[in-house]
Design an enzyme around this catalytic site. Sequence first.
Site, mmCIF file in Angstrom:
data_model
loop_
_atom_site.group_PDB
_atom_site.id
_atom_site.type_symbol
_atom_site.label_atom_id
_atom_site.label_comp_id
_atom_site.label_asym_id
_atom_site.label_seq_id
_atom_site.Cartn_x
_atom_site.Cartn_y
_atom_site.Cartn_z
ATOM 1 C CB CYS A 51 -15.227 4.521 -30.041
ATOM 2 S SG CYS A 51 -14.357 4.689 -31.594
ATOM 3 C CD GLU A 52 -15.667 4.547 -22.684
ATOM 4 O OE1 GLU A 52 -15.993 3.369 -22.914
ATOM 5 O OE2 GLU A 52 -15.788 5.084 -21.566
ATOM 6 C CE1 TYR B 147 -2.464 -3.105 -8.621
ATOM 7 C CE2 TYR B 147 -1.220 -1.215 -7.858
ATOM 8 C CZ TYR B 147 -1.747 -2.470 -7.631
ATOM 9 O OH TYR B 147 -1.537 -3.091 -6.424
ATOM 10 N N GLY C 170 0.742 -1.249 0.000
ATOM 11 C CA GLY C 170 0.000 0.000 0.000
ATOM 12 C C GLY C 170 0.769 1.294 0.000
ATOM 13 N NE ARG D 113 -3.681 3.174 -11.187
ATOM 14 C CZ ARG D 113 -3.324 4.282 -10.561
ATOM 15 N NH1 ARG D 113 -2.661 5.225 -11.214
ATOM 16 N NH2 ARG D 113 -3.614 4.471 -9.311
ATOM 17 C CD GLU E 133 0.515 -9.406 1.182
ATOM 18 O OE1 GLU E 133 0.338 -10.546 1.587
ATOM 19 O OE2 GLU E 133 -0.421 -8.613 0.916
ATOM 20 N N PRO E 134 4.397 -5.110 -0.979
ATOM 21 C CG PRO E 134 6.602 -4.449 -1.340
ATOM 22 C CD PRO E 134 5.759 -5.384 -0.507
ATOM 23 N N GLY E 135 3.300 -3.677 -4.034
ATOM 24 C CA GLY E 135 3.165 -3.881 -5.475
ATOM 25 C C GLY E 135 3.604 -2.610 -6.172
ATOM 26 N NE ARG E 136 -0.293 2.483 -5.771
ATOM 27 C CZ ARG E 136 -1.387 2.541 -6.545
ATOM 28 N NH1 ARG E 136 -1.334 3.128 -7.709
ATOM 29 N NH2 ARG E 136 -2.531 2.032 -6.120
HETATM 30 N N1 LLP Z 1 -1.643 -7.041 -0.828
HETATM 31 C C1 LLP Z 1 -2.970 -7.113 -1.017
HETATM 32 C C2 LLP Z 1 -3.753 -8.103 -0.296
HETATM 33 C C3 LLP Z 1 -3.591 -6.222 -1.913
HETATM 34 O O1 LLP Z 1 -4.902 -6.283 -2.090
HETATM 35 C C4 LLP Z 1 -2.816 -5.275 -2.624
HETATM 36 C C5 LLP Z 1 -3.423 -4.356 -3.583
HETATM 37 C C6 LLP Z 1 -1.419 -5.249 -2.392
HETATM 38 C C7 LLP Z 1 -0.875 -6.145 -1.488
HETATM 39 C C8 LLP Z 1 -0.510 -4.295 -3.107
HETATM 40 O O2 LLP Z 1 -0.782 -2.978 -2.815
HETATM 41 P P1 LLP Z 1 0.146 -1.815 -3.409
HETATM 42 O O3 LLP Z 1 1.476 -1.894 -2.695
HETATM 43 O O4 LLP Z 1 0.290 -2.064 -4.852
HETATM 44 O O5 LLP Z 1 -0.581 -0.576 -3.105
HETATM 45 N N2 LLP Z 1 -5.896 -0.976 -9.268
HETATM 46 C C9 LLP Z 1 -5.656 -0.013 -8.208
HETATM 47 C C10 LLP Z 1 -4.894 -0.614 -7.063
HETATM 48 C C11 LLP Z 1 -5.571 -1.819 -6.433
HETATM 49 C C12 LLP Z 1 -4.810 -2.398 -5.294
HETATM 50 C C13 LLP Z 1 -5.367 -3.727 -4.902
HETATM 51 N N3 LLP Z 1 -4.659 -4.418 -3.865
HETATM 52 C C14 LLP Z 1 -4.902 1.175 -8.796
HETATM 53 O O6 LLP Z 1 -4.627 1.160 -9.997
HETATM 54 O O7 LLP Z 1 -4.607 2.136 -8.091
#
Ligand code: LLP
Length: 432
Positions: free
Chosen positions: A361-362, A391, A248, A330, A290-293
């Site tokens: 087309c929107e 994302y 997050g 997004r 659990e970082p993604g972004r």
């Molecule tokens: N762990 C869990 C259980 C999650 O649901 C998520 C993100 C993460 C880790 C990773 O979070 P991050 O570090 O990436 O913030 N599509 C949206 C973001 C959805 C996030 C969903 N869960 C966007 O484009 O902003």
Amino acid sequence: MICDNIGVNALDHLTFAGQDTVMLAAQYGTPLYLMDEQRIRQNFRTYREALSAAFGERAAVLYAGKACAFTELYRIAASENAGIDVVSRGELYSAMKAQYPLENACFHGNNKTDEDLFYAVRSGIGLICVDNEEELFALDRIAGELNVIQKILIRVTPGIDPHTYDAVSTGKVDSKFGNAVATGQAEMILREAFRLPHVNVCGVHCHVGSQVFAEDVFERAAEVMLRFMAMIREKCSVTLEMLDLGGGYGVRYVEDDPELRIPEKIAGVAEQIRKICRELDYPVPFIMMEPGRSIVADAGMTLYTVGSVKRIPGYKSYVSVDGGMSDNPRYALYRSRYTVKNASHAEDPDTENFSVVGRLCESGDILQENVSLPSATARGDILAVCTTGAYNYAMSSQYNRLPKPPVVMLNEGSARIVVRRETLEDVTALDV
Ligand code: LLP
């Protein structure tokens, strides 16, 4: 520049990871996703070093592949010794293709099917984060059939508002994810889980939201979770060993976004965890994040070619590009902000205000509004949208039957295709 892997060269072209983006656009075509391998690795290292400084060996980073998943990214995660969080058989299969060691993977999601559970258990996945009671019973049955005792976490909602946009808030009591501490449901599902023979409850998980900047969100979540763990110890005589705090942390998309310093954030959370554990006389759990972004966002950039510049006198002006909400939904979904640059004339002053829109087309197909670009922006120029590593590819679609762009990985002066461009044949490949 919004990120230090972006620059300008002598040709007045924007560079990314040290390479000329206009040349890359010419070589690979547009729309084009670029990724900076060294930046991804550096982001992994930042987390790894911060977690080990805080917790020694008793912590792990799990990359949330939902932010961006393809085989090569799982290879990179494996070579960085990172764990992964997967949310579907598709992500799991991609990790398998990368020969990713699945004992370091955790399966998430609020509605895993029996097929998902069977597939995950049979693959030898390290952890399954159980969301609800139905899933718990299904997993126990499936693990029994496969003669496995599956390690699990239980997803808990700590009741924390992360102050981000609603679509990505997940830690509040009314969330579709997990089991609330406040309603007693978290305790109930743990009690059920302790009774079952084919699951081994290792700990609890929470994820409060995404693109989080607010000061003490993780500290507060950790406190609620640790107090909950201490209560479980008292009531059920079980000392849970693992605490997964989810992902997050926010990233900087535009100049006025704050910059989070992950090492300092993690040090702050660690201090809080130690303090609460001392107070509760609870052993500091094995900590997961659990970082993604924040692993991939600033490692990405998308390139487009400008098709038209339309000025509607007295109203607004549009720059249309050859991609759009199909490769980056997004803005359409969340009004997310991005930094947009004319990569062909990177040093020209940004003198005119445009809406940068896609080719779909929107009317909702907007990449960004209120973008300042050089007035001379014209058909054929390359436009760069920065910080698109998270994302974007992951949420791309074939809307309007547009083939998806390729992903090109840049690494120390070299470039390689890690996801190839879809062809028209790919677009119709499933049609019968
Ligand atoms: N762990 C869990 C259980 C999650 O649901 C998520 C993100 C993460 C880790 C990773 O979070 P991050 O570090 O990436 O913030 N599509 C949206 C973001 C959805 C996030 C969903 N869960 C966007 O484009 O902003």
